[in-house]
Design an enzyme around this catalytic site. Structure first.
Site, PDB file in Angstrom:
ATOM      1  CE  LYS A 108      57.554  49.615  37.978  1.00 15.18           C
ATOM      2  NZ  LYS A 108      58.206  49.833  39.292  1.00 15.18           N
ATOM      3  NE  ARG A 178      53.655  58.032  40.578  1.00  8.30           N
ATOM      4  CZ  ARG A 178      54.387  56.921  40.557  1.00  8.30           C
ATOM      5  NH1 ARG A 178      55.615  56.948  41.004  1.00  8.30           N
ATOM      6  NH2 ARG A 178      53.890  55.805  40.086  1.00  8.30           N
ATOM      7  CG  ASP A 266      59.626  60.580  39.225  1.00  8.27           C
ATOM      8  OD1 ASP A 266      60.592  61.280  39.549  1.00  8.27           O
ATOM      9  OD2 ASP A 266      59.747  59.493  38.636  1.00  8.27           O
ATOM     10  CG  ASN A 267      60.478  57.057  41.708  1.00  9.30           C
ATOM     11  OD1 ASN A 267      59.561  56.823  40.923  1.00  9.30           O
ATOM     12  ND2 ASN A 267      61.742  56.982  41.364  1.00  9.30           N
ATOM     13  CG  ASP A 276      58.202  53.679  41.410  1.00  6.65           C
ATOM     14  OD1 ASP A 276      57.625  52.809  40.740  1.00  6.65           O
ATOM     15  OD2 ASP A 276      57.828  54.863  41.433  1.00  6.65           O
TER      16      ASP A 276
END
Length: 529
Positions: A108, A178, A266-267, A276
């Site tokens: 990341k 996700r 999306d998290n 996240d």
């Protein structure tokens, strides 16, 4: 390090093949020995910090890696964006841990992808360190979470308003599937890909759904092999299990005072792990409306809203699954029954599961707080006891962690008991009466509470102090072209030694227990992108 790449088998529409950006001067800042051992990474490799820095920055990739950026959509603060995806992350593949469980290995902050939009694909040092420290703290606290294997300084400055030292963090997760992954294909009407994603996710996270021996434990053993669940049953069971994972996760967040800060779809990991950590924070003073994220302007993801948002996110997953259910109903429809009837039944089935979320969450929520008060089995009268305590804490602006720690210790410390009787008055007597009525002794209650109420949490002001110190060290090293990087690990590891033993008092525990003087009144967190 043996890598697998099962996600790639789903097809090119699920990802972009892209390599991480090269960085000028990778330096290993943090390395998670415990996690590395669990992944069976050899001691020889663990001792090769130069090679680990290359791997952890993306400058060099281990054998077997096929670097990809995942595609997904997402509701961000309630607004749907059909094109998100990994804008600064590269999935290297999967490794098997010592239990044989498949774990994603992802870089990341490792550079731009087709999903970066206007982003630079980079990560500053402070957010990388925050994710490492917070994920390790949550893991030690008993909260389902992704973890970090390493943080590597990149030797470059990136623009975040001010020039900040860059870093890449290696994240280890059960998977990176996700809610937004399902939304991506549902929004496009891509039934084949949506079906493939469902099958893959069930196989990876909920194999019991397709295991007929588990689904039919009471059935005649001679018939088990022929009793596979229908597609509709698979879809509905999948939704129920995904919901259960989210309820478990969120109640554990609430137990320790964790505020995620950006619960977008999306998290929201289907695995039920925390993922996240950008604007996350810990609640000090109890406040149901506590919110520290600078991008959460209206408190959508405040502490007390997290349970409701979990249901909202699961409803968005249900919308995706409804697309599959309707497709299944159309294919299986009897010639004498109109499609509208089948679709109405499937809608009712989905809605019933989503509506059950509230009662399931409330049960888990009060059971969690009951354990924090030494009560193993929750009853209706205990709900009032819990609500009254939270109301007292809110009114008196009491520190969340310290209050439950004091309640725990008051069961064996007469001085603390006397102080709490004076502070809580009738409520404390009611609590004692409740324990007596349930024939729960003080030692029994204290033993249960000690497992639920940490002595120490990663408090916001301690985290920020550490981030500032580490950022200064790395910046000085870059400016002077020297390497004092072990100091960074020493600073963080001293803190983690305490934080990773949250239920046990160590010599240095007392240094990280105090609440901030301003009670986090002006504290804010930022996304880091």
């Amino acid at each position: 390090m043996k890598f697998y790449n099962s996600y790639i088998e789903l097809g090119a529409q699920f990802f972009q093949r892209v390599s991480p950006d090269k960085v000028p001067n990778p330096q290993l800042l943090l390395w998670n020995n415990v996690l590395a051992d669990d992944l069976s990474i050899t001691p020889a490799l663990q001792n090769d910090h130069e090679l680990l820095a290359k791997y952890g920055s993306g400058n060099e990739l281990p054998n077997g890696v096929n670097s990809i950026a995942l595609a997904y959509s997402g509701h961000q603060f309630g607004h749907f964006n059909p094109n998100l995806g990994d804008g600064r992350a590269h999935l290297l593949g999967e490794m098997l841990d010592k239990k044989g469980i498949r774990r994603d290995i992802q870089l990341k902050g490792s550079g731009q992808t087709v999903f970066s939009r206007r982003g630079d694909g980079k990560c500053a040092l402070a957010p990388a360190l925050r994710e490492y420290m917070m994920s390790e703290a949550l893991y030690a606290l008993g909260v389902p979470t992704s973890r970090c294997l390493s943080v590597v300084g990149t030797g470059e400055l990136i623009n975040r308003g001010l020039a900040k030292p860059g870093a890449v963090v290696t994240r280890v997760a059960a998977s990176h599937i996700r809610v937004g992954s399902f939304q991506y294909f549902a929004a496009r009407g891509d039934i084949d890909s949506l079906t493939a994603l469902l099958d893959y996710t069930i196989e990876r996270h909920f194999p019991e759904i397709d295991d007929s021996s588990l689904n039919n434990a009471d059935a005649d053993s001679t018939k088990i092999s022929n009793q596979k669940p229908s597609q509709e049953q698979r879809i509905l069971q999948f939704l129920e299990k995904a919901i259960d994972k989210q309820i478990t996760l969120i109640t554990q967040w609430l137990r320790i005072g964790f505020i995620h800060g950006v619960m977008n779809t999306d998290n929201t990991a289907i695995s039920g792990e925390t993922i996240d950590f950008g604007p996350c924070a810990m609640m000090g003073t109890y406040d149901n409306k506590a919110s520290f994220s600078s991008i959460d302007e209206y408190g959508r993801y405040a502490f007390g809203n997290q349970g409701k948002i979990g249901q909202w996110n699961m409803a968005k997953l249900a919308d995706c699954l409804l697309v599959l259910l309707n497709d299944t109903a159309e294919k299986d429809a009897d010639n004498n029954i109109e499609d509208e009837v089948n679709q109405e039944k499937t809608l009712e089935s989905i809605e019933a599961i989503i509506q059950q979320y509230t009662s399931k969450f409330d049960q888990a929520y009060y059971a969690m707080y009951a354990k924090k008060l030494g009560i193993s089995d929750i009853g209706e009268n205990h709900i009032t006891l819990i609500n009254d305590l939270l109301s007292l804490m809110q009114t008196q602006k009491l520190d969340y962690t310290q209050t439950f720690d004091s309640l725990t210790k008051s069961l064996s410390d007469s001085v603390k008991e006397k102080a709490l009787v004076a502070e809580f008055g009738r409520w404390y007597k009611t609590w004692m009466d409740t324990l007596n009525q349930l024939s729960i002794t003080k030692p029994e209650a204290e033993a249960l509470m000690s497992k639920s109420n940490p002595l120490v949490i990663p408090r916001n002001h301690h985290i920020e102090e550490l981030l500032d110190r580490c950022e200064l060290i790395v910046t000085d090293n870059m400016n002077s072209n020297t390497s004092n990087n072990p100091i960074v690990s020493d600073i963080v590891n001293d803190f983690l030694q305490v934080i990773c033993s949250p239920y046990k008092e160590l010599t240095n525990t007392k240094y990280y227990q105090e609440a901030p003087q301003d009670k986090d009144q002006y504290y804010q967190t930022f996304c880091g992108t």
